[in-house]
Design a protein around this motif. Structure first.
Motif, PDB file in Angstrom:
ATOM      1  N   LEU A  95     -14.386   1.926 -10.530  1.00  0.00           N
ATOM      2  CA  LEU A  95     -14.134   0.829  -9.587  1.00  0.00           C
ATOM      3  C   LEU A  95     -13.777   1.357  -8.198  1.00  0.00           C
ATOM      4  O   LEU A  95     -14.250   0.826  -7.184  1.00  0.00           O
ATOM      5  CB  LEU A  95     -13.022  -0.074 -10.119  1.00  0.00           C
ATOM      6  N   VAL A  96     -12.962   2.392  -8.140  1.00  0.00           N
ATOM      7  CA  VAL A  96     -12.588   2.987  -6.854  1.00  0.00           C
ATOM      8  C   VAL A  96     -13.824   3.550  -6.153  1.00  0.00           C
ATOM      9  O   VAL A  96     -14.014   3.360  -4.939  1.00  0.00           O
ATOM     10  CB  VAL A  96     -11.510   4.081  -7.037  1.00  0.00           C
TER      11      VAL A  96
ATOM     12  N   LEU B 288     -11.754  -7.563  -6.650  1.00  0.00           N
ATOM     13  CA  LEU B 288     -11.527  -7.699  -8.083  1.00  0.00           C
ATOM     14  C   LEU B 288     -10.942  -9.073  -8.366  1.00  0.00           C
ATOM     15  O   LEU B 288     -10.139  -9.584  -7.587  1.00  0.00           O
ATOM     16  CB  LEU B 288     -10.575  -6.618  -8.584  1.00  0.00           C
ATOM     17  N   ALA B 289     -11.349  -9.656  -9.489  1.00  0.00           N
ATOM     18  CA  ALA B 289     -10.861 -10.989  -9.843  1.00  0.00           C
ATOM     19  C   ALA B 289     -10.492 -11.040 -11.314  1.00  0.00           C
ATOM     20  O   ALA B 289     -11.100 -10.362 -12.145  1.00  0.00           O
ATOM     21  CB  ALA B 289     -11.937 -12.033  -9.540  1.00  0.00           C
ATOM     22  N   GLY B 290      -9.480 -11.846 -11.609  1.00  0.00           N
ATOM     23  CA  GLY B 290      -9.134 -12.172 -12.980  1.00  0.00           C
ATOM     24  C   GLY B 290      -8.435 -11.090 -13.774  1.00  0.00           C
ATOM     25  O   GLY B 290      -8.481 -11.105 -15.000  1.00  0.00           O
ATOM     26  N   LEU B 291      -7.779 -10.162 -13.111  1.00  0.00           N
ATOM     27  CA  LEU B 291      -7.081  -9.106 -13.843  1.00  0.00           C
ATOM     28  C   LEU B 291      -5.995  -9.708 -14.721  1.00  0.00           C
ATOM     29  O   LEU B 291      -5.223 -10.555 -14.260  1.00  0.00           O
ATOM     30  CB  LEU B 291      -6.422  -8.116 -12.874  1.00  0.00           C
ATOM     31  N   ASN B 292      -5.944  -9.259 -15.982  1.00  0.00           N
ATOM     32  CA  ASN B 292      -4.871  -9.733 -16.842  1.00  0.00           C
ATOM     33  C   ASN B 292      -3.558  -9.098 -16.382  1.00  0.00           C
ATOM     34  O   ASN B 292      -3.546  -8.200 -15.544  1.00  0.00           O
ATOM     35  CB  ASN B 292      -5.165  -9.446 -18.322  1.00  0.00           C
ATOM     36  N   HIS B 293      -2.457  -9.565 -16.936  1.00  0.00           N
ATOM     37  CA  HIS B 293      -1.142  -9.111 -16.489  1.00  0.00           C
ATOM     38  C   HIS B 293      -0.983  -7.595 -16.606  1.00  0.00           C
ATOM     39  O   HIS B 293      -0.492  -6.943 -15.687  1.00  0.00           O
ATOM     40  CB  HIS B 293      -0.032  -9.815 -17.271  1.00  0.00           C
ATOM     41  N   GLY B 294      -1.401  -7.036 -17.727  1.00  0.00           N
ATOM     42  CA  GLY B 294      -1.244  -5.596 -17.937  1.00  0.00           C
ATOM     43  C   GLY B 294      -2.043  -4.767 -16.954  1.00  0.00           C
ATOM     44  O   GLY B 294      -1.528  -3.797 -16.381  1.00  0.00           O
ATOM     45  N   LEU B 295      -3.302  -5.138 -16.733  1.00  0.00           N
ATOM     46  CA  LEU B 295      -4.130  -4.388 -15.795  1.00  0.00           C
ATOM     47  C   LEU B 295      -3.641  -4.572 -14.361  1.00  0.00           C
ATOM     48  O   LEU B 295      -3.605  -3.617 -13.581  1.00  0.00           O
ATOM     49  CB  LEU B 295      -5.598  -4.814 -15.924  1.00  0.00           C
TER      50      LEU B 295
ATOM     51  N   ILE C 199       1.389  -0.403 -10.041  1.00  0.00           N
ATOM     52  CA  ILE C 199       2.139   0.842 -10.222  1.00  0.00           C
ATOM     53  C   ILE C 199       1.493   2.004  -9.490  1.00  0.00           C
ATOM     54  O   ILE C 199       2.174   2.804  -8.848  1.00  0.00           O
ATOM     55  CB  ILE C 199       2.315   1.168 -11.725  1.00  0.00           C
ATOM     56  N   VAL C 200       0.174   2.092  -9.558  1.00  0.00           N
ATOM     57  CA  VAL C 200      -0.518   3.217  -8.913  1.00  0.00           C
ATOM     58  C   VAL C 200      -0.919   2.921  -7.464  1.00  0.00           C
ATOM     59  O   VAL C 200      -1.500   3.773  -6.803  1.00  0.00           O
ATOM     60  CB  VAL C 200      -1.742   3.699  -9.733  1.00  0.00           C
ATOM     61  N   GLY C 201      -0.576   1.736  -6.979  1.00  0.00           N
ATOM     62  CA  GLY C 201      -0.819   1.403  -5.580  1.00  0.00           C
ATOM     63  C   GLY C 201      -2.209   0.890  -5.276  1.00  0.00           C
ATOM     64  O   GLY C 201      -2.561   0.708  -4.101  1.00  0.00           O
ATOM     65  N   LEU C 202      -3.003   0.624  -6.300  1.00  0.00           N
ATOM     66  CA  LEU C 202      -4.357   0.140  -6.051  1.00  0.00           C
ATOM     67  C   LEU C 202      -4.399  -1.322  -5.630  1.00  0.00           C
ATOM     68  O   LEU C 202      -5.418  -1.792  -5.134  1.00  0.00           O
ATOM     69  CB  LEU C 202      -5.247   0.373  -7.279  1.00  0.00           C
ATOM     70  N   ASP C 203      -3.293  -2.023  -5.792  1.00  0.00           N
ATOM     71  CA  ASP C 203      -3.228  -3.388  -5.275  1.00  0.00           C
ATOM     72  C   ASP C 203      -3.234  -3.383  -3.748  1.00  0.00           C
ATOM     73  O   ASP C 203      -3.555  -4.391  -3.120  1.00  0.00           O
ATOM     74  CB  ASP C 203      -2.010  -4.135  -5.813  1.00  0.00           C
TER      75      ASP C 203
ATOM     76  N   PHE D  60      -5.157  -1.096  -2.156  1.00  0.00           N
ATOM     77  CA  PHE D  60      -6.482  -0.544  -1.886  1.00  0.00           C
ATOM     78  C   PHE D  60      -7.553  -1.617  -2.066  1.00  0.00           C
ATOM     79  O   PHE D  60      -8.456  -1.752  -1.254  1.00  0.00           O
ATOM     80  CB  PHE D  60      -6.712   0.636  -2.842  1.00  0.00           C
ATOM     81  N   PHE D  61      -7.445  -2.382  -3.156  1.00  0.00           N
ATOM     82  CA  PHE D  61      -8.405  -3.433  -3.472  1.00  0.00           C
ATOM     83  C   PHE D  61      -7.905  -4.785  -3.008  1.00  0.00           C
ATOM     84  O   PHE D  61      -6.706  -5.029  -2.985  1.00  0.00           O
ATOM     85  CB  PHE D  61      -8.591  -3.543  -4.996  1.00  0.00           C
ATOM     86  N   SER D  62      -8.846  -5.659  -2.705  1.00  0.00           N
ATOM     87  CA  SER D  62      -8.532  -7.071  -2.605  1.00  0.00           C
ATOM     88  C   SER D  62      -8.591  -7.596  -4.032  1.00  0.00           C
ATOM     89  O   SER D  62      -9.588  -7.399  -4.735  1.00  0.00           O
ATOM     90  CB  SER D  62      -9.572  -7.781  -1.730  1.00  0.00           C
ATOM     91  N   ILE D  63      -7.508  -8.223  -4.477  1.00  0.00           N
ATOM     92  CA  ILE D  63      -7.432  -8.737  -5.846  1.00  0.00           C
ATOM     93  C   ILE D  63      -7.137 -10.231  -5.771  1.00  0.00           C
ATOM     94  O   ILE D  63      -6.183 -10.648  -5.107  1.00  0.00           O
ATOM     95  CB  ILE D  63      -6.343  -8.002  -6.657  1.00  0.00           C
ATOM     96  N   GLN D  64      -7.959 -11.017  -6.449  1.00  0.00           N
ATOM     97  CA  GLN D  64      -7.811 -12.462  -6.453  1.00  0.00           C
ATOM     98  C   GLN D  64      -7.642 -12.951  -7.889  1.00  0.00           C
ATOM     99  O   GLN D  64      -8.133 -12.309  -8.824  1.00  0.00           O
ATOM    100  CB  GLN D  64      -9.042 -13.127  -5.823  1.00  0.00           C
ATOM    101  N   PRO D  65      -6.969 -14.079  -8.080  1.00  0.00           N
ATOM    102  CA  PRO D  65      -6.728 -14.578  -9.440  1.00  0.00           C
ATOM    103  C   PRO D  65      -8.009 -14.966 -10.191  1.00  0.00           C
ATOM    104  O   PRO D  65      -8.093 -14.791 -11.400  1.00  0.00           O
ATOM    105  CB  PRO D  65      -5.832 -15.801  -9.248  1.00  0.00           C
ATOM    106  N   THR D  66      -8.994 -15.501  -9.466  1.00  0.00           N
ATOM    107  CA  THR D  66     -10.233 -15.959 -10.117  1.00  0.00           C
ATOM    108  C   THR D  66     -11.436 -15.549  -9.274  1.00  0.00           C
ATOM    109  O   THR D  66     -11.306 -15.222  -8.079  1.00  0.00           O
ATOM    110  CB  THR D  66     -10.272 -17.489 -10.271  1.00  0.00           C
TER     111      THR D  66
END
Length: 117
Positions: A67-68, A83-90, A96-100, A102-108
């Motif tokens: 993905l990176v 990225l979209a729809g990541l579950n809670h664990g992912l 934790i690793v700071g990729l939030d 780096f990436f744009s992350i959306q709920p859906t």
């Protein structure tokens, strides 16, 4: 060994944006499949690829690296990967690793398309 194989579906939306849906486990065994699909995505100025991970049940560091790499390739071409729809664990791993950062992350996927349009 992967218990639930990875399936990927790539579709082109009106306007040219793309959505890649990954279902199953993304690990050392299945990452080459995702890499091959991502290698076929043409990135250019203003392009958007939404990677829908809502049905991903597992992701290891090999999958994250794929993905990176796609993000870096898109960025170099003037495009974006969201990225979209990541579950809670992912989502927690990405934080934790700071990729939030780096990436744009959306709920859906719909949110990602709206944000990228």
């Amino acid at each position: 060994m992967t218990e639930r194989p990875l399936t990927t579906t790539l579709r082109v939306l009106p306007g040219g944006h793309r959505v890649l849906t990954a279902v199953g486990e993304l690990d050392h065994d299945t990452a080459p499949q995702l890499r091959a699909t991502l290698d076929d995505v043409p990135f250019g100025p203003g392009s958007l690829l939404v990677v829908d991970l809502a049905q991903l049940t597992y992701c290891d560091s090999t999958g994250i690296t794929v993905l990176v790499t796609a993000h870096q390739r898109a960025d170099a071409a003037g495009g974006r990967v969201t990225l979209a729809g990541l579950n809670h664990g992912l989502n927690r791993v990405f934080e934790i690793v700071g990729l939030d950062q780096f990436f744009s992350i959306q709920p859906t996927t719909a949110d990602a398309i709206r944000a990228g349009a």
